[in-house]
Design an enzyme around this catalytic site. Structure first.
Site, mmCIF file in Angstrom:
data_model
loop_
_atom_site.group_PDB
_atom_site.id
_atom_site.type_symbol
_atom_site.label_atom_id
_atom_site.label_comp_id
_atom_site.label_asym_id
_atom_site.label_seq_id
_atom_site.Cartn_x
_atom_site.Cartn_y
_atom_site.Cartn_z
ATOM 1 N N HIS A 168 -45.153 26.313 -15.739
ATOM 2 C CA HIS A 168 -45.445 24.352 -15.531
ATOM 3 C C HIS A 168 -45.889 23.719 -17.015
ATOM 4 O O HIS A 168 -47.228 23.130 -16.606
ATOM 5 C CB HIS A 168 -45.919 24.620 -14.404
ATOM 6 C CG HIS A 168 -44.969 25.120 -13.007
ATOM 7 N ND1 HIS A 168 -44.590 23.885 -12.709
ATOM 8 C CD2 HIS A 168 -44.825 25.573 -11.870
ATOM 9 C CE1 HIS A 168 -43.490 24.122 -11.544
ATOM 10 N NE2 HIS A 168 -44.567 25.651 -11.255
ATOM 11 N N LYS A 183 -49.934 36.311 -5.640
ATOM 12 C CA LYS A 183 -49.018 35.044 -6.346
ATOM 13 C C LYS A 183 -49.600 35.118 -8.289
ATOM 14 O O LYS A 183 -50.559 36.068 -8.120
ATOM 15 C CB LYS A 183 -49.175 33.890 -5.688
ATOM 16 C CG LYS A 183 -48.869 32.676 -6.348
ATOM 17 C CD LYS A 183 -49.657 31.465 -5.429
ATOM 18 C CE LYS A 183 -48.854 30.766 -6.029
ATOM 19 N NZ LYS A 183 -49.284 29.156 -5.314
ATOM 20 N N SER A 216 -47.418 29.410 -11.779
ATOM 21 C CA SER A 216 -47.815 29.255 -10.240
ATOM 22 C C SER A 216 -46.988 29.233 -9.352
ATOM 23 O O SER A 216 -45.904 28.566 -8.709
ATOM 24 C CB SER A 216 -48.630 27.785 -9.638
ATOM 25 O OG SER A 216 -48.649 27.532 -9.046
ATOM 26 N N GLU A 267 -45.660 20.860 -17.071
ATOM 27 C CA GLU A 267 -45.960 19.277 -17.051
ATOM 28 C C GLU A 267 -47.071 19.891 -16.343
ATOM 29 O O GLU A 267 -47.983 18.229 -15.557
ATOM 30 C CB GLU A 267 -44.635 19.042 -16.197
ATOM 31 C CG GLU A 267 -44.997 19.640 -15.284
ATOM 32 C CD GLU A 267 -44.616 21.048 -14.705
ATOM 33 O OE1 GLU A 267 -44.083 21.282 -12.967
ATOM 34 O OE2 GLU A 267 -44.032 21.786 -15.171
ATOM 35 N N CYS A 278 -39.440 26.146 -13.662
ATOM 36 C CA CYS A 278 -40.494 27.295 -12.772
ATOM 37 C C CYS A 278 -39.070 27.659 -11.439
ATOM 38 O O CYS A 278 -37.810 28.306 -12.259
ATOM 39 C CB CYS A 278 -41.505 26.658 -11.633
ATOM 40 S SG CYS A 278 -42.266 27.725 -11.292
ATOM 41 N N ARG A 294 -56.133 23.941 -1.673
ATOM 42 C CA ARG A 294 -55.039 23.596 -0.312
ATOM 43 C C ARG A 294 -54.857 24.556 0.252
ATOM 44 O O ARG A 294 -54.945 24.820 1.418
ATOM 45 C CB ARG A 294 -53.972 22.437 -1.163
ATOM 46 C CG ARG A 294 -52.757 22.741 -0.390
ATOM 47 C CD ARG A 294 -50.993 22.913 -1.356
ATOM 48 N NE ARG A 294 -51.110 23.573 -1.038
ATOM 49 C CZ ARG A 294 -49.531 24.731 -1.956
ATOM 50 N NH1 ARG A 294 -49.155 23.750 -2.605
ATOM 51 N NH2 ARG A 294 -49.763 25.892 -3.083
#
Length: 306
Positions: A235, A163, A192, A237, A142, A249
């Site tokens: 991502h 985003k 992300s 992972e 990323c 969040r």
């Protein structure tokens, strides 16, 4: 594959509960095997979460892997105690005279900043320069991928109008490349981020090749032709609930975030998301360890050079 870590690392306890074979330093010393030496520069704010995600993915081959966790000396984490960092992480001065078979540089929540305005940019540049002659193959994730492409090739990043977040369909462009061996023609992967890199900038560099791409999320996996550098803009992972946690969040912060695409069933955040990228994540990291680290790094690790 046995993952060799400190016995009291919290990630080790989580992985053991999942039946992942985690080996302590003490037990590993009794085996006459040269483990692969992998160093992880963890720039993510939730240290234990990212440690667990990456160690899980590195656990899926018969190879023994000795893990070193690296932190930035020029940056103080806000979400992790100094005691935790001192116990489990090394600083660059402590490892700069060592050689490593492989390295992982994670993403970081600093992508809206110019690279040079990141408080640890100079130190990161020193580490990337050091890695050229002290690490055989490195995966950049990323923002880490954007930083690596900028540092080595001058490839810029661009701020997105919104985003990009969610799980996106990708296409394999180089099916014979060892890193994507066994991949389906089309597969899903998480993204992300608030910035992007562009295909036309990468194509100016013949030493790079684009292995996978998404119609929505753009270029995805880029590799140097010698296999020493792997850049992943997504991502792989991430756990099942990582994007969910990020979404709630941001809701709590009043940021009015977009619902991650192709993630919650019926785009309903109250529903449990499906884990649709796990198999390819395991496969990518296994391929990296096998074809770009184990089969190519010198047996005498001190012989690694640029």
């Amino acid at each position: 594959m046995p993952i060799k870590v400190q016995a009291d690392l919290p990630a080790a306890q989580i992985l053991e509960s999942e039946n992942v074979f985690v080996m302590t330093h003490e037990r590993a010393m009794s085996q006459d095997i040269r483990p692969l030496e992998i160093i992880i520069l963890n720039l993510m704010p939730t240290k234990t979460v990212t440690e667990t995600q990456l160690l899980r993915l590195l656990s899926n081959t018969p190879l023994q892997v000795d893990i070193t966790l690296l932190q930035m000396a020029t940056h103080k984490p806000k979400n992790t105690t100094a005691a935790y960092m001192k116990t489990f992480y090394k600083k660059f001065d402590e490892i700069k005279d060592k050689k490593f078979d492989g390295m992982i540089i994670t993403g970081a929540p600093v992508e809206k900043l110019d690279f040079e305005k990141v408080d640890y940019w100079d130190e990161l540049c020193d580490i990337m320069a050091w890695s050229k002659s002290n690490v055989y193959s490195t995966i950049y994730i990323c923002w880490g991928a954007q930083a690596g492409l900028y540092y080595y090739y001058g490839i810029p990043k661009y701020l997105l109008p919104q985003k990009i977040t969610g799980i996106f369909r990708h296409h394999v462009l180089k099916p014979l490349h060892p890193l994507v061996r066994g991949f389906d023609d089309d597969f899903w992967a998480p993204h992300s981020r608030n910035t992007e890199i562009r295909r036309e900038d990468i194509e100016k560099h013949p030493e790079l090749e684009i292995l996978t791409e998404s119609d929505e999320a753009g270029v995805h996996i880029i590799a140097s032709k010698n296999g020493r550098q792997i850049f992943v803009t997504g991502h792989e992972e991430y756990d099942r609930d990582t994007l969910k946690n990020e979404y709630f969040r941001d809701v709590k912060r009043g940021l009015n975030p977009a619902i991650p695409k192709n993630y919650f069933p019926n785009d309903d955040p109250a529903q449990e998301p499906s884990f649709t990228w796990r198999s390819h994540a395991f496969l990518m990291f296994s391929n990296w360890l096998n074809y770009f680290v184990y089969q190519n790094t010198p047996y005498e690790i001190r012989n690694i050079t640029e």
